[in-house]
Design a protein around this motif. Structure first.
Motif, mmCIF file in Angstrom:
data_model
loop_
_atom_site.group_PDB
_atom_site.id
_atom_site.type_symbol
_atom_site.label_atom_id
_atom_site.label_comp_id
_atom_site.label_asym_id
_atom_site.label_seq_id
_atom_site.Cartn_x
_atom_site.Cartn_y
_atom_site.Cartn_z
ATOM 1 N N ALA A 176 41.467 45.175 34.590
ATOM 2 C CA ALA A 176 40.548 44.124 35.047
ATOM 3 C C ALA A 176 41.329 43.020 35.751
ATOM 4 N N ASP A 177 42.474 42.649 35.189
ATOM 5 C CA ASP A 177 43.317 41.633 35.823
ATOM 6 C C ASP A 177 43.814 42.115 37.181
ATOM 7 N N ILE A 178 44.179 43.383 37.269
ATOM 8 C CA ILE A 178 44.648 43.933 38.546
ATOM 9 C C ILE A 178 43.534 43.909 39.577
ATOM 10 N N VAL A 179 42.340 44.342 39.188
ATOM 11 C CA VAL A 179 41.205 44.375 40.117
ATOM 12 C C VAL A 179 40.871 42.970 40.608
ATOM 13 N N ARG A 180 40.912 42.004 39.711
ATOM 14 C CA ARG A 180 40.589 40.619 40.084
ATOM 15 C C ARG A 180 41.648 39.996 41.004
ATOM 16 N N VAL A 230 37.088 53.053 34.568
ATOM 17 C CA VAL A 230 36.461 52.582 35.805
ATOM 18 C C VAL A 230 34.967 52.364 35.617
ATOM 19 N N GLN A 231 34.328 53.133 34.744
ATOM 20 C CA GLN A 231 32.904 52.899 34.481
ATOM 21 C C GLN A 231 32.693 51.590 33.739
ATOM 22 N N ARG A 232 33.575 51.281 32.807
ATOM 23 C CA ARG A 232 33.477 49.995 32.123
ATOM 24 C C ARG A 232 33.667 48.841 33.105
ATOM 25 N N LEU A 233 34.664 48.957 33.974
ATOM 26 C CA LEU A 233 34.942 47.892 34.939
ATOM 27 C C LEU A 233 33.794 47.730 35.932
ATOM 28 N N LEU A 234 33.261 48.838 36.420
ATOM 29 C CA LEU A 234 32.150 48.756 37.376
ATOM 30 C C LEU A 234 30.932 48.139 36.714
ATOM 31 N N GLY A 235 30.697 48.482 35.452
ATOM 32 C CA GLY A 235 29.579 47.887 34.720
ATOM 33 C C GLY A 235 29.738 46.396 34.525
ATOM 34 N N MET A 236 30.981 45.910 34.610
ATOM 35 C CA MET A 236 31.282 44.478 34.513
ATOM 36 C C MET A 236 31.254 43.815 35.889
ATOM 37 N N ASN A 237 30.797 44.585 36.904
ATOM 38 C CA ASN A 237 30.740 44.116 38.298
ATOM 39 C C ASN A 237 32.121 43.856 38.879
ATOM 40 N N VAL A 253 42.172 51.323 43.638
ATOM 41 C CA VAL A 253 42.973 51.301 42.405
ATOM 42 C C VAL A 253 42.736 52.615 41.667
ATOM 43 N N PHE A 254 43.809 53.376 41.471
ATOM 44 C CA PHE A 254 43.746 54.642 40.745
ATOM 45 C C PHE A 254 44.169 54.423 39.298
ATOM 46 N N ILE A 255 43.404 54.989 38.369
ATOM 47 C CA ILE A 255 43.670 54.805 36.933
ATOM 48 C C ILE A 255 43.749 56.173 36.261
ATOM 49 N N HIS A 256 44.885 56.461 35.664
ATOM 50 C CA HIS A 256 45.061 57.763 35.023
ATOM 51 C C HIS A 256 44.613 57.721 33.568
ATOM 52 N N PHE A 304 42.836 41.183 43.723
ATOM 53 C CA PHE A 304 42.627 41.490 45.143
ATOM 54 C C PHE A 304 41.649 40.502 45.771
ATOM 55 N N GLU A 305 41.919 40.132 47.018
ATOM 56 C CA GLU A 305 40.990 39.277 47.750
ATOM 57 C C GLU A 305 39.721 40.050 48.110
ATOM 58 N N THR A 306 39.886 41.333 48.383
ATOM 59 C CA THR A 306 38.758 42.220 48.670
ATOM 60 C C THR A 306 38.538 43.133 47.474
ATOM 61 N N ALA A 307 37.306 43.247 47.027
ATOM 62 C CA ALA A 307 37.017 44.087 45.869
ATOM 63 C C ALA A 307 37.447 45.524 46.145
ATOM 64 N N PRO A 308 38.249 46.115 45.269
ATOM 65 C CA PRO A 308 38.732 47.469 45.510
ATOM 66 C C PRO A 308 37.761 48.548 45.046
ATOM 67 N N VAL A 309 37.976 49.745 45.544
ATOM 68 C CA VAL A 309 37.342 50.941 44.995
ATOM 69 C C VAL A 309 38.141 51.343 43.761
ATOM 70 N N LEU A 310 37.459 51.838 42.736
ATOM 71 C CA LEU A 310 38.114 52.255 41.503
ATOM 72 C C LEU A 310 37.969 53.764 41.346
ATOM 73 N N ILE A 311 39.085 54.449 41.120
ATOM 74 C CA ILE A 311 39.056 55.893 40.920
ATOM 75 C C ILE A 311 39.840 56.212 39.651
ATOM 76 N N GLY A 312 39.177 56.870 38.698
ATOM 77 C CA GLY A 312 39.817 57.169 37.428
ATOM 78 C C GLY A 312 39.623 58.605 37.009
ATOM 79 N N HIS A 313 40.582 59.106 36.256
ATOM 80 C CA HIS A 313 40.523 60.474 35.745
ATOM 81 C C HIS A 313 40.598 60.456 34.227
ATOM 82 N N SER A 314 39.783 61.275 33.580
ATOM 83 C CA SER A 314 39.795 61.424 32.125
ATOM 84 C C SER A 314 39.488 60.067 31.471
#
Length: 284
Positions: free
Chosen positions: A69-73, A91-98, A8-11, A75-85
Motif C-alpha cells: 500500500a505504501d509503495i502504491v501510494r 491486489v484485490q485487497r488494495l483495489l478494494g481500498m481504492n 506493480v507486480f506482487i508475488h 506513485f504520482e500516477t495510480a499504478p496497475v496492480l498485478i498479483g499471483h497466488s
C-alpha cells in the motif's frame, strides 16, 4: 517515462520477486513502467533469500498489504496492480481500498466468502509446514516434490526442476498459516471489499489444471463480485497450472493481460505491442 503508466507486480508464497523478470521486460516493451518489489525484508536475490530466511520471519498478510500500500501510494500516477497466488489476494485487497488504477489477480489465493473445495482444504491440512505450529515464527522452505505437486504439475519434470532452482525461496510461516486458515479466523486477512462500485477494473485469471488454487476457487470469487457495478472479468486458461507466470507459457498469460488492460483503456506508451483480448465474461 512521464507518460508511462506504472505497474506493480506482487508475488506470492514460495517465489522470489525475480519471478516477474520476464513480465517486467514485456510490460516495459509494451509501454508501461513496471516494478516488482519484494515482500518486507525480502533479500534481493534467490540465493540470498535461501541463505537469510530469518530476514522474513514473522511477516504476516497485513504486513505485506501495508508494505505494498505504501509503495502504491508513492506513485504520482495510480499504478496497475498485478498479483499471483497470495499476491492476487493482496491486489484485490488494495483495489478494494481504492488503491491502484486496476488490477489483475492470477491464480489468486481465496478471498473471504469463498467456500474451499475439499482438495484445497486437504492440501492445506497435509502441507508439511502447516503440521508444525512452531513454523509460524519461522520461514520454512518448499521442497522440489511439493513444488512439483502444488505449482508445476502442468509442465515436465525437467522444467519443474529448473523453475524450482531459479525462483523458489523460503516463505514466512506466519503468512502461510494466515493464508491457509484465515477463513476460520474472526479477523480474516482475506477480507476484500467485493461490493466497492468505485474501484478500478479487475481481471481474475485461473488455470484449469491448478492444484494449489483450483479453478473453482477463482470462479467462486468471481461470483462474489456480482453485486458490484465495477468491472470484473474472468479468464480461464486450459491446461495451465499454478506456475503459469514463470513457466514456458508465461507469455500467453502476459500478452492476454496486456490486451485486457488495453481493452479497459489502460494503455502503455506506445501501445502498439498490445492486442485486444477476447473477454470471456465480465460483470459491470
Amino acid at each position: 517515462m512521464a507518460n508511462r503508466t506504472p505497474v506493480v507486480f506482487i508475488h506470492g508464497l514460495w517465489l522470489h520477486a525475480s519471478c516477474w523478470d520476464a513480465w517486467t521486460r514485456r510490460f516495459f516493451v509494451g509501454g508501461f513502467e513496471p516494478v516488482a518489489p519484494g515482500w518486507p525484508g525480502e533479500p534481493d536475490t534467490v540465493g540470498e533469500a535461501r541463505q537469510r530466511a530469518a530476514a522474513i520471519d514473522g511477516v504476516g498478510v497485513d504486513d505485506v498489504v501495508s508494505h505494498y500500500a505504501d509503495i502504491v501510494r508513492s506513485f504520482e500516477t495510480a499504478p496497475v496492480l498485478i498479483g499471483h497466488s497470495l499476491g492476487g489476494l493482496i491486489v484485490q485487497r488494495l483495489l478494494g481500498m481504492n488503491l491502484g488504477r486496476g488490477a489483475v489477480a492470477i491464480a489468486s489465493a481465496p478471498i473471504e466468502g469463498v467456500e474451499l473445495p475439499s482438495p484445497y482444504a486437504d492440501f492445506c491440512v497435509k502441507f508439511p509446514a502447516l503440521s508444525h505450529p512452531e513454523n509460524i515464527a519461522r520461514s520454512p522452505e518448499i521442497t522440489l516434490e511439493q513444488f512439483r505437486y502444488a505449482f508445476a504439475n502442468a509442465v515436465s519434470e525437467d522444467e519443474a526442476a529448473s523453475l524450482f532452482d531459479r525462483y523458489t525461496m523460503p516463505s514466512p510461516g506466519r503468512t502461510l498459516f494466515e493464508a491457509a486458515f484465515t477463513h476460520s479466523s474472526r479477523n480474516s486477512r482475506s477480507s476484500v471489499d467485493t461490493g466497492n462500485a468505485g474501484r478500478g477494473p479487475l481481471l481474475l485469471i485461473s488455470g484449469q489444471e491448478d492444484c494449489l488454487v483450483p479453478d473453482a476457487i477463482t470462479r467462486a470469487a468471481y461470483k462474489l463480485y456480482g453485486d458490484s457495478r465495477a468491472i470484473t472479468g474472468l479468464k480461464q486458461f486450459v491446461d495451465r497450472g499454478h506456475s503459469m507466470i514463470i513457466d514456458s507459457g508465461w507469455r500467453t498469460i502476459a500478452d492476454y493481460t496486456l490486451g485486457w488492460l488495453n481493452h479497459m483503456g489502460v494503455r502503455g506508451e506506445p501501445s502498439s505491442a498490445d492486442r485486444p483480448p477476447v473477454v470471456d465474461q465480465a460483470i459491470g
